[in-house]
Each structure stands twice: as C-alpha cells, then as structure tokens.
Design a protein around this motif. Structure first.
Motif, PDB file in Angstrom:
ATOM      1  N   SER A 135       0.846  -1.194   0.000  1.00  0.00           N
ATOM      2  CA  SER A 135       0.000   0.000   0.000  1.00  0.00           C
ATOM      3  C   SER A 135       0.883   1.246   0.000  1.00  0.00           C
ATOM      4  CB  SER A 135      -0.890   0.013   1.239  1.00  0.00           C
ATOM      5  OG  SER A 135      -0.090   0.129   2.414  1.00  0.00           O
ATOM      6  N   LEU A 136       0.291   2.367  -0.344  1.00  0.00           N
ATOM      7  CA  LEU A 136       1.024   3.636  -0.313  1.00  0.00           C
ATOM      8  C   LEU A 136       1.487   3.941   1.108  1.00  0.00           C
ATOM      9  CD1 LEU A 136       2.017   6.288  -1.537  1.00  0.00           C
ATOM     10  CD2 LEU A 136      -0.293   7.210  -1.236  1.00  0.00           C
ATOM     11  N   GLU A 137       0.630   3.649   2.082  1.00  0.00           N
ATOM     12  CA  GLU A 137       0.984   3.920   3.480  1.00  0.00           C
ATOM     13  C   GLU A 137       2.221   3.128   3.903  1.00  0.00           C
ATOM     14  OE1 GLU A 137      -0.954   3.697   7.987  1.00  0.00           O
ATOM     15  OE2 GLU A 137      -2.187   3.294   6.218  1.00  0.00           O
ATOM     16  N   LEU A 138       2.258   1.834   3.565  1.00  0.00           N
ATOM     17  CA  LEU A 138       3.411   1.012   3.920  1.00  0.00           C
ATOM     18  C   LEU A 138       4.665   1.497   3.195  1.00  0.00           C
ATOM     19  CD1 LEU A 138       4.767  -1.409   5.263  1.00  0.00           C
ATOM     20  CD2 LEU A 138       3.971  -2.827   3.361  1.00  0.00           C
ATOM     21  N   THR A 139       4.514   1.868   1.930  1.00  0.00           N
ATOM     22  CA  THR A 139       5.654   2.363   1.161  1.00  0.00           C
ATOM     23  C   THR A 139       6.256   3.596   1.817  1.00  0.00           C
ATOM     24  OG1 THR A 139       4.652   1.526  -0.879  1.00  0.00           O
ATOM     25  CG2 THR A 139       6.420   3.145  -1.113  1.00  0.00           C
ATOM     26  N   LEU A 140       5.406   4.509   2.252  1.00  0.00           N
ATOM     27  CA  LEU A 140       5.885   5.732   2.896  1.00  0.00           C
ATOM     28  C   LEU A 140       6.532   5.418   4.239  1.00  0.00           C
ATOM     29  CD1 LEU A 140       2.903   8.133   2.077  1.00  0.00           C
ATOM     30  CD2 LEU A 140       5.168   8.081   1.009  1.00  0.00           C
ATOM     31  N   GLN A 141       5.953   4.471   4.981  1.00  0.00           N
ATOM     32  CA  GLN A 141       6.529   4.068   6.263  1.00  0.00           C
ATOM     33  C   GLN A 141       7.928   3.478   6.065  1.00  0.00           C
ATOM     34  OE1 GLN A 141       3.761   1.365   8.073  1.00  0.00           O
ATOM     35  NE2 GLN A 141       2.296   2.955   8.638  1.00  0.00           N
ATOM     36  N   CYS A 142       8.074   2.629   5.052  1.00  0.00           N
ATOM     37  CA  CYS A 142       9.376   2.011   4.773  1.00  0.00           C
ATOM     38  C   CYS A 142      10.403   3.054   4.347  1.00  0.00           C
ATOM     39  CB  CYS A 142       9.229   0.936   3.696  1.00  0.00           C
ATOM     40  SG  CYS A 142       8.415  -0.582   4.264  1.00  0.00           S
ATOM     41  N   GLN A 143       9.978   4.003   3.529  1.00  0.00           N
ATOM     42  CA  GLN A 143      10.889   5.070   3.116  1.00  0.00           C
ATOM     43  C   GLN A 143      11.373   5.864   4.321  1.00  0.00           C
ATOM     44  OE1 GLN A 143       8.347   6.967   0.068  1.00  0.00           O
ATOM     45  NE2 GLN A 143       9.999   6.622  -1.381  1.00  0.00           N
ATOM     46  N   LYS A 144      10.457   6.176   5.227  1.00  0.00           N
ATOM     47  CA  LYS A 144      10.809   6.948   6.428  1.00  0.00           C
ATOM     48  C   LYS A 144      11.770   6.174   7.320  1.00  0.00           C
ATOM     49  CE  LYS A 144       8.684   9.525  10.224  1.00  0.00           C
ATOM     50  NZ  LYS A 144       7.388   9.904  10.890  1.00  0.00           N
ATOM     51  N   ALA A 145      11.580   4.849   7.396  1.00  0.00           N
ATOM     52  CA  ALA A 145      12.425   4.005   8.245  1.00  0.00           C
ATOM     53  C   ALA A 145      13.710   3.561   7.541  1.00  0.00           C
ATOM     54  CB  ALA A 145      11.636   2.776   8.687  1.00  0.00           C
ATOM     55  N   GLY A 146      13.870   3.893   6.266  1.00  0.00           N
ATOM     56  CA  GLY A 146      15.065   3.488   5.527  1.00  0.00           C
ATOM     57  C   GLY A 146      15.068   2.013   5.178  1.00  0.00           C
ATOM     58  N   VAL A 147      13.878   1.424   4.996  1.00  0.00           N
ATOM     59  CA  VAL A 147      13.752   0.001   4.653  1.00  0.00           C
ATOM     60  C   VAL A 147      13.440  -0.119   3.161  1.00  0.00           C
ATOM     61  CG1 VAL A 147      12.404  -2.111   5.016  1.00  0.00           C
ATOM     62  CG2 VAL A 147      12.998  -0.648   6.958  1.00  0.00           C
ATOM     63  N   PRO A 148      14.370  -0.632   2.349  1.00  0.00           N
ATOM     64  CA  PRO A 148      14.122  -0.753   0.911  1.00  0.00           C
ATOM     65  C   PRO A 148      12.997  -1.752   0.611  1.00  0.00           C
ATOM     66  CG  PRO A 148      16.457  -1.063   1.436  1.00  0.00           C
ATOM     67  CD  PRO A 148      15.710  -1.108   2.720  1.00  0.00           C
ATOM     68  N   ILE A 149      12.225  -1.470  -0.441  1.00  0.00           N
ATOM     69  CA  ILE A 149      11.205  -2.396  -0.924  1.00  0.00           C
ATOM     70  C   ILE A 149      11.544  -2.787  -2.356  1.00  0.00           C
ATOM     71  CG2 ILE A 149       8.765  -2.785  -1.394  1.00  0.00           C
ATOM     72  CD1 ILE A 149       8.057  -0.611   0.546  1.00  0.00           C
ATOM     73  N   VAL A 150      11.554  -4.089  -2.610  1.00  0.00           N
ATOM     74  CA  VAL A 150      11.786  -4.593  -3.970  1.00  0.00           C
ATOM     75  C   VAL A 150      10.633  -5.510  -4.352  1.00  0.00           C
ATOM     76  CG1 VAL A 150      13.321  -5.859  -5.513  1.00  0.00           C
ATOM     77  CG2 VAL A 150      14.286  -4.494  -3.659  1.00  0.00           C
ATOM     78  N   GLN A 151      10.074  -5.267  -5.509  1.00  0.00           N
ATOM     79  CA  GLN A 151       8.971  -6.086  -6.004  1.00  0.00           C
ATOM     80  C   GLN A 151       9.484  -6.981  -7.134  1.00  0.00           C
ATOM     81  OE1 GLN A 151       5.481  -3.847  -6.206  1.00  0.00           O
ATOM     82  NE2 GLN A 151       4.170  -5.604  -6.497  1.00  0.00           N
ATOM     83  N   ILE A 152       9.233  -8.288  -7.030  1.00  0.00           N
ATOM     84  CA  ILE A 152       9.680  -9.237  -8.043  1.00  0.00           C
ATOM     85  C   ILE A 152       8.523  -9.620  -8.948  1.00  0.00           C
ATOM     86  CG2 ILE A 152      10.575 -11.576  -8.441  1.00  0.00           C
ATOM     87  CD1 ILE A 152      12.248 -11.337  -5.975  1.00  0.00           C
ATOM     88  N   ASN A 153       8.748  -9.459 -10.257  1.00  0.00           N
ATOM     89  CA  ASN A 153       7.798  -9.911 -11.274  1.00  0.00           C
ATOM     90  C   ASN A 153       6.474  -9.162 -11.246  1.00  0.00           C
ATOM     91  OD1 ASN A 153       7.574 -11.615 -13.537  1.00  0.00           O
ATOM     92  ND2 ASN A 153       6.185 -12.961 -12.440  1.00  0.00           N
ATOM     93  N   ARG A 154       6.532  -7.911 -10.820  1.00  0.00           N
ATOM     94  CA  ARG A 154       5.366  -7.029 -10.910  1.00  0.00           C
ATOM     95  C   ARG A 154       5.844  -5.611 -11.139  1.00  0.00           C
ATOM     96  NH1 ARG A 154      -0.047  -7.902  -7.317  1.00  0.00           N
ATOM     97  NH2 ARG A 154      -0.546  -9.996  -8.014  1.00  0.00           N
ATOM     98  N   GLU A 155       4.998  -4.813 -11.763  1.00  0.00           N
ATOM     99  CA  GLU A 155       5.278  -3.395 -11.927  1.00  0.00           C
ATOM    100  C   GLU A 155       4.697  -2.644 -10.733  1.00  0.00           C
ATOM    101  OE1 GLU A 155       7.108  -2.076 -14.246  1.00  0.00           O
ATOM    102  OE2 GLU A 155       7.379  -3.919 -15.373  1.00  0.00           O
TER     103      GLU A 155
END
Length: 354
Positions: A135-155
C-alpha cells in the motif's frame, strides 16, 4: 553437577579470539555478513567458535549495527511453483551472506494487505514482494524508516518501490513470432487476471505482434494464475467454433492446466492439434508429463538482482528506486512443433530465436 554446568559462563567473543589467536574485532567481522576478513582467518575463527560452542548474540549485534539481517518476504501464495522457486533462491542466496527470511503470506488476490503494514514492527532490513503489492501507506513508512522495498515480477507505480522482472514484452512478442513461424493461424491467450499489470503487458504485446503479422483475432480468457481457473479458461477457448491451434498461457502453472484439459478432457493431440507455450520455465516444465515449451524467467537471477538492489540501497539510504530486467529465452519442448528456421541448441537445450 548439573547446577554447576547450568551456571557455567557462556563463551564470549574474547574467548573465541584467544583460542583462534586473533583479535576480538576479527571475531566480530567473522560473524558480520559482508565484513572484510580473509577466508582462512574466518575458517579458523569458526572452528574455534565451534569448539567452544559459541553462538553470537544476534540481538546485541543488531542493536550495535542497526541491522537485524532479516529480510521480510511477502507472498500471496506458494501454489504456483514459480514463486516457490523464487522463495527457495532468495532464502539460499541470503543465507550465504548470513541473512534470513521472515515470510509473510498475504491475501490470495495479490492486492495490498493491511496485515503487511505490521512488517516494520519486526525490525526487518528490507521487504521483498512477490505476487503481492504494498500500500502507499506502507511504502511511505518504509521510506521513512530506511527500509528498501523490492517487487519481483510485478510493476509498481509507487516511486519508493524498486522492481525486478522478466522480459514480459519481449517474451510475448517472441512467442507470437514463434507461433507464426511454426505455421499456426488461430491464436488464444490465457491471462492471469484483468487487473494484473504483468499479464496485461504480455497480452498486449502478444496481440499487438500477431496483429502486425496480419492476424486480427486473438481469443482471450483469464485463469487468475490458478490451476482451476486456467482449466476453466481453456475449456471456454476450446468450446469456441473457431478453436485456437496455438495457446499462450501467462504462466507455466496455467499452461499445465491447459495441457490437462486439452489432452484429457477434449482428447486432442499436443502439438499436432494445439500447441501450448507458458512463461517461467519451472522445473516441472521439463518433466515428461508436461514437456512444456516456455519462455524462461530465471528465479536465481531474479533473486540475485533483488538482493543487489537491497544491498545498494542499504549502503546508500535515500537512493532512488531501481528498475531491472532479467533476460530469458524461449525453450523448446514437446508441447509445440518446430518451425523450419530459428531453432538453436545451446548447452543441451533447444531454443528459438527470431
């Protein structure tokens, strides 16, 4: 006797250093993933640690380094053997660097799962998504915490998420070219779901390529990336009066279902009556029961690129999201007939190049 043994002091880094004849900092580096240390020294330290039954205090190390060496992996289903293979590769490659996976299973439909938003409470170093989204909320939380997110086989349209994918457009175009080169004239596509961006990319590229070759009609049905769904979609396609003689399935798993329906329910011959091609090249595709022609998506390479992105973003916090694509090839097996040209044999595998 047992009380004395129970109260015995646990061995420390200093104890290991004395037995190994090295500095305490060398012991620390030996148990720190990615740290610089000579291999001979590391082996000597590990041998000394084993002789003392020493176990590093991972919680203390995590507090000191700010890293837990735990990577969260979120997946909607392990039913598809392709994703089971991706999980296996990620687990093995991360273990080689002293890291481990914390597995989260999300909603089966692959949409953003509210439960996933609790992932940061586990102090993970990064989050990998397979067959699911954030979700957008989780993405923003991860960015704030410095936790990279990588998505495999999806845009992903979210700027904070990096992606690693196979050659979706090229795969679909190659399969279309291959069918035409093999003399097929009636075409079908079994897609994942209408909301899946990867499936839509493959569908549009496949249909577009066939149209450019003069074939205007392509029958389409959706299997939702499940075995039962793909079987139902194949039945719909085969019941049409102008039945297809070439079917492209958006995954190997769905292609297995299509093969079962074609041969067992409709009594048709593969590839004489109908040719079937999948995407992924899971190990089962090479089994005699399926012998499936497929466009490969190397799980090992996808995992390797995802880990590279994580490492680069952890080394440089704030770095922009990255997009990487892993090369594949059209591997020929018994579910298709061979065109007169373009067939090559490389490392014991038959492949086709347009």
């Amino acid at each position: 006797m047992s009380r004395k043994k129970a109260g015995r002091r646990a061995p420390t880094e200093s104890d290991v250093a004395k037995v190994a004849g090295v500095s305490q900092s060398a012991v620390s580096r030996a148990f720190t993933p990615g740290a610089s240390i000579a291999e001979d020294t590391r082996k000597k330290i590990l041998k000394a640690a084993q002789s003392l039954s020493y176990q590093p205090n991972l919680m203390a190390r995590s507090m000191a380094t700010g890293r837990s060496n735990i990577i969260a992996l979120a997946i909607s289903s392990l039913e598809n053997p392709f994703y089971a293979q991706v999980v296996k590769e990620l687990s093995e490659q991360l273990r080689e660097t002293g890291r481990h996976i914390l597995l989260f299973t999300t909603s089966p439909d692959g949409t953003a799962d509210p439960e996933l938003e609790r992932v940061l409470s586990y102090q993970v170093d990064a989050l990998i998504l397979t067959a699911t989204t954030a979700s957008l909320e989780l993405t923003l939380q991860c960015q704030k915490a410095g936790v990279p997110i990588v998505q495999i086989n999806r845009e992903s349209n979210l700027s904070g998420i990096s992606t690693v994918r196979g050659e979706n457009q090229r795969a679909a175009e190659q399969i279309a070219d291959f069918f035409v080169a093999a003399g097929h004239t009636r075409f079908a596509f079994v897609g994942g779901s209408e909301s899946s961006n990867i499936s839509q990319i493959r569908q549009q590229a496949y249909i577009g390529r066939l149209k450019s070759a003069g074939f205007e009609h392509v029958a389409v049905a959706y299997g939702n990336y499940t075995f039962e769904g793909a079987a139902a979609a194949t039945r719909i396609l085969l019941e049409k009066p102008d039945r297809a003689d070439a079917i492209f399935c958006a995954s190997d798993y769905m292609a297995f279902a299509a093969l079962d329906v074609v041969k067992r329910e409709f009594g048709l011959s593969v590839p004489e009556d109908i040719a079937i091609v999948g995407v992924d090249d899971v190990p089962e595709a090479g089994h005699a029961a399926y012998d499936l022609t497929t466009y490969s998506q190397p799980a090992a390479a996808l995992a390797r690129e995802a880990i590279k992105i994580i490492d680069s973003q952890m080394a440089s916090p704030g770095r922009r999201a990255q997009r990487r694509e892993v090369r594949g090839q059209l591997i020929l097996r018994g579910s298709t007939r061979l065109p007169p040209q373009g067939v090559l044999t490389i490392e014991g595998k038959k492949i086709w190049q347009s």
